[in-house]
Design an enzyme around this catalytic site. Structure first.
Site, short mmCIF file in Angstrom:
data_model
loop_
_atom_site.label_atom_id
_atom_site.label_comp_id
_atom_site.label_asym_id
_atom_site.label_seq_id
_atom_site.Cartn_x
_atom_site.Cartn_y
_atom_site.Cartn_z
CD GLN A 78 -3.58 -61.46 -10.72
OE1 GLN A 78 -3.65 -62.33 -9.85
NE2 GLN A 78 -5.13 -60.54 -9.87
NE ARG A 114 -13.13 -64.19 -6.11
CZ ARG A 114 -13.54 -64.98 -6.69
NH1 ARG A 114 -13.26 -65.40 -7.26
NH2 ARG A 114 -14.62 -63.82 -7.37
CB CYS A 115 -8.51 -60.76 0.03
SG CYS A 115 -7.68 -59.49 1.62
CD GLU A 123 -10.43 -59.35 -4.35
OE1 GLU A 123 -9.78 -59.42 -3.79
OE2 GLU A 123 -10.03 -59.10 -5.51
O1 CDP Z 1 -10.94 -55.79 -10.78
P1 CDP Z 1 -11.49 -56.84 -11.08
O2 CDP Z 1 -12.28 -56.80 -12.28
O3 CDP Z 1 -11.48 -58.18 -10.25
O4 CDP Z 1 -13.18 -56.83 -10.02
P2 CDP Z 1 -14.84 -55.60 -10.02
O5 CDP Z 1 -13.75 -54.60 -10.43
O6 CDP Z 1 -14.95 -56.08 -8.80
O7 CDP Z 1 -15.41 -57.04 -11.49
C1 CDP Z 1 -15.72 -57.79 -11.56
C2 CDP Z 1 -16.55 -58.17 -12.44
O8 CDP Z 1 -17.70 -57.90 -11.96
C3 CDP Z 1 -15.63 -56.66 -14.24
O9 CDP Z 1 -16.49 -57.51 -15.06
C4 CDP Z 1 -16.96 -55.81 -13.51
O10 CDP Z 1 -17.50 -55.12 -14.58
C5 CDP Z 1 -17.85 -56.66 -13.54
N1 CDP Z 1 -19.40 -55.91 -11.97
C6 CDP Z 1 -20.30 -55.26 -12.59
O11 CDP Z 1 -20.67 -55.63 -13.90
N2 CDP Z 1 -20.92 -54.37 -11.53
C7 CDP Z 1 -20.76 -53.76 -10.08
N3 CDP Z 1 -20.98 -52.80 -9.49
C8 CDP Z 1 -19.42 -54.39 -10.35
C9 CDP Z 1 -18.79 -55.41 -10.81
#
Ligand code: CDP
Length: 791
Positions: A225, A375-376, A745
């Site tokens: 990751q 996942r946290c 998360e």
């Molecule tokens: O770091 P990680 O990608 O696991 O987590 P995240 O930033 O929460 O994003 C997870 C997925 O959800 C990504 O494809 C983000 O772009 C999308 N996302 C979104 O569309 N809108 C948000 N406000 C937050 C996340």
């Protein structure tokens, strides 16, 4: 010396497939790393300890070496010659790559075999495991006994250490909190245990390490990751043997599930790299399913004493938590350096609690290392479970509705930005509408009526609420680093002459759709269609440096970096457009996709016109090209939140539990892609009910893992997973360029207490105040038996 045969000695390579049907071959898919096939590739397998604590008396390599096709057997003594037998953990503790004298947990790596075929390697491992002599010792399994006078000193290798205490960590105002408890009308207290669980991603860990002697270059394909951080760690750990960072390339292909478990550096990676470096051939290592479950880093394992003080009217006045953290034999937690207990101090969560104090002690035991942020966002799951459980305990004590008590204590909208008693500045929040929406969707009032009627008939039904606040998006770099590497993230965007683009990032998607959402961000900011924007992550030779993807940090950091890089490109594009249109920059206005002259919209230049000009007709004196890189260091974390409600039916005769409804309202600020966010929430909720109802790694007194396969370590399947009902509110982050907060998360953090609260709520009229997760039918059956419900 590493015993290594010449290719002549390998001879006939009689492939023994006799163990093919063996459980060992119920492998993790190793899907993506398995796609990497290199000429002359060798295979590695690892011999593991049957004991949790033992001295290694001898390792006889000969039986393994006699097997045709076996090239080398590598032990800790072999690695010691290169000073590679120990490595640092992310928390600056030390972890064995291979032991030289003592094994510290069951299934620990003891020696590795390199062979021409994975089945030969597995046969050799069996031969090797039969040829290792141990002197078994009594292990330390119970963390509560770690500091007893007669506890074995587990880490005598650490200079000056006289006991098994790793660290003490405290936050908050102890005196003020004690005063709040002294003056409180009501105090509730509960022992809450969050057991050791495992990430259990479908794909296990693995890598292909290929050292090209001629070029002096190491390439490692591994489903990590955090590829850049891994590259730096390899350079720091193995720089002394000649692996220099510019000659190390880490490629993280598609990943079959990470969830935090693919952040750490496991011994298998290091041994495979060392073997390739020493033998000069590519070496592949893919873990078995059982190896993954038994030996890779665990999550949680917090024993908490949680106390909450309040007025008799229910206003929370103080929170006090004491925690014992079982870290296994080394502190390999995946936390930012300055936060040994992660971001547990978010524990006051959604409530305006004026004073709080938390303290923690971490101890060594004979269990695998870890503390991965499964996942946290670094221990937020533990924190949210503590506060959401104790809030329900308080409601029960006061005879209050748990929803009412939450509304009374929520931080109010006009209090943001809000500084919590434990020091975090929340960016934005509006908690009451999220809970109200969840209550409306689930039909809360009617459910309470139904519950009362059912109770009168002796039926059991519970309604569990969880109104959590998350903390995601590490940096800012002033507070957050991993092994000294500051936590920011990056985007590099290049526009080609024909107006198409490639963008590379320091994060690494594991299936959460960065390829879609990053392209969307750039499309929105630059007006280039998303289908013409290629997104790349995970290759350290091409992507800009970044800290990777975990703890929902990608949108808050790299997502913001994409927007910032696009703004830099727009700034240059404006100059080129002004030149092409023969006006001053101030006379131009932007709308997605083009600049036009104010008051004369027919005079315009599209981003495609401008991109072409950047390479063919740019102003003299201006650098050619249209590209930008941005390293985004967020000014603060983002604080997504949500309210979940679980409705649980329990059979009073068998204690069988069934989630009837589960409503989840999330707020992650502005949403970039609603479908991806909903998918993230569905997956996260499934991973939330998993520890709440099924998952727990169990050890006996001798340190034997009692449920080290998926036959006994239960994961919810689609059969157990309820139909999620999701919704959202939107409270933008004021400091994020897109107003977005992380989301991935949140459901894993918010779901477990909703489930546990539902179960306790179903049993509360029997005087039950707490049940530890996983809330299994057996635990509930025992309670029903004790209370005389089951005769
Ligand atoms: O770091 P990680 O990608 O696991 O987590 P995240 O930033 O929460 O994003 C997870 C997925 O959800 C990504 O494809 C983000 O772009 C999308 N996302 C979104 O569309 N809108 C948000 N406000 C937050 C996340």
């Amino acid at each position: 010396m590493i015993m290594c045969k010449t290719s002549k000695e390998i001879g006939g390579m009689g492939h023994s497939l006799k163990r093919k049907e063996d459980a060992r071959f119920i492998r993790g898919l190793g899907k993506y790393t398995d796609d990497v096939q290199l000429p002359g590739m060798l295979y590695m397998d690892i011999a593991r300890s049957p004991f949790a604590y033992a001295k290694i008396k001898s390792i006889d390599k000969s039986a393994a070496m006699e097997i045709p096709g076996v090239l080398a057997v590598i032990t800790g003594e072999d690695l010691k010659q290169y000073n590679l037998h120990w490595m640092p953990t992310l928390m600056s503790d030390t972890q064995m790559v291979l032991p030289t004298d003592t094994v510290m947990y069951q299934a620990q790596e003891v020696a590795a075999v390199i062979a021409t075929d994975r089945y030969i390697a597995a046969d050799a491992v069996q031969a090797l495991e039969n040829s290792i002599e141990y002197e078994q010792m009594k292990p330390l399994i119970d963390p509560h006994k770690a500091l007893d006078a007669d506890a074995p000193l587990l880490r005598p290798d650490k200079e000056g250490r006289t006991d098994n205490h790793i660290w003490h960590w405290q936050t908050g105002d102890q005196e003020a909190t004690e005063q709040a408890f002294d003056e409180a009308d009501v105090v509730v207290k509960e022992q809450v245990y969050i057991p050791r669980i495992h990430v259990a991603s479908i794909e296990t860990c693995g890598c292909v390490a290929s050292y090209e002697k001629a070029e002096g270059k190491l390439t490692v394909w591994m489903t990590t990751q955090a590829p850049h951080a891994i590259r730096t760690v390899i350079a720091l750990v193995a720089g002394h043997v000649g692996l220099s960072e510019e000659r190390i390339r880490v490629i993280s292909p598609d990943i079959g599930g990470g969830f935090g478990g693919k952040v750490p550096v496991y011994p298998g990676y290091v041994i495979a790299i060392a073997a390739s470096f020493l033998i000069g051939k590519p070496v592949k290592w893919i873990e078995d399913r059982s190896e993954n479950l038994q030996a890779d880093s665990f999550a949680r394992d917090y024993h908490m004493t949680v106390e909450l003080a309040s007025t008799k009217e229910g206003k929370m006045t103080g929170l006090r938590i004491k925690t014992l953290a079982d870290h296994g034999y080394t502190d390999a937690a995946a936390n930012p350096s300055k936060f040994p207990s992660g971001l547990f101090s978010i524990v006051t969560s959604s409530y305006d609690i004026p004073t709080a104090f938390t303290e923690m002690d971490a101890v060594y035991t004979n269990k695998p290392p870890g503390g991965v942020a499964y996942r946290c966002s670094f221990r937020v799951t533990e924190a949210v479970h503590a506060i959401e459980r104790i809030t329900d305990v308080l409601a029960q004590k006061l005879g209050r509705d748990p929803a009412d008590l939450r509304f009374q204590n929520f931080i109010q909208k006009d209090q943001f930005p809000y500084r919590s008693a434990l020091g975090w500045e929340y960016d934005s929040g509006d908690y009451a509408p999220a809970l109200r929406k969840a209550m409306d969707m689930v039909g809360y009032e009617e459910l309470r009526k139904e519950q009362a009627e059912k109770r009168a008939r002796g039926e059991l039904m519970g309604i569990g609420i969880s109104s959590f606040t998350e903390i995601v998006g590490a940096g800012p770099s002033k507070d957050f680093d991993i092994l000294g590497i500051k936590m920011f993230d990056s985007a590099e965007v290049r526009i080609h002459p024909t107006g198409k683009a490639i963008a590379r990032f320091g994060t690494k998607s594991q299936g959460q759709g960065h390829e879609t959402t990053y392209a969307q961000i750039l499309a929105e900011e630059l007006g280039i269609p998303a289908m013409h924007i290629q997104i790349e992550e995970g290759d350290t030779d091409t992507a800009p440096y970044g800290l990777g993807t975990y703890a929902s940090r990608s949108t808050p950091t790299a997502g913001a970096a994409a927007a910032k890089a696009a703004h830099k490109i727009r700034d240059k594009a404006r100059k080129i457009a002004a030149y092409l249109l023969e006006v001053s920059e101030e006379d131009l206005e932007w709308e997605p996709g083009k600049f036009f002259v104010k008051g004369a919209p027919e005079r315009s230049k599209t981003i495609q016109d401008i991109a072409f000009a950047a390479y063919t007709n740019h102003p003299q004196g201006m650098e050619a090209g249209l590209e930008a890189t941005h390293y985004y260091d967020p000014p603060n974390l983002t604080f997504p939140f949500g309210s979940y409600i679980c409705v649980m039916d329990i059979d009073p005769k068998t204690a069988e539990m069934k989630i009837r409804r589960f409503v989840a309202i999330d707020d992650c600020g502005n949403i970039i892609n609603p479908m991806i966010v909903t998918g993230q929430i569905h997956g996260g909720l499934a991973m939330g009910i998993a520890p709440a109802m099924y998952e727990e790694l169990i050890y006996d007194d001798d340190g034997n893992i009692l449920n080290g396969t998926f036959m006994d370590y239960l994961l919810p399947t689609s059969v157990e997973t309820p139909n999620w009902e999701t919704g959202h509110t939107i409270t933008p982050s004021p400091h994020h360029p897109l107003g977005a907060k992380g989301v991935a998360e949140s459901p894993t953090v918010g779901a477990p207490p909703a489930v546990a609260n539902a179960v306790v709520d179903a049993l509360s009229h029997l005087g039950v105040t707490h049940v530890d997760i996983p809330v299994t039918p057996f635990k509930v059956w025992k309670i029903l038996k004790e209370k005389g419900v089951i005769s």
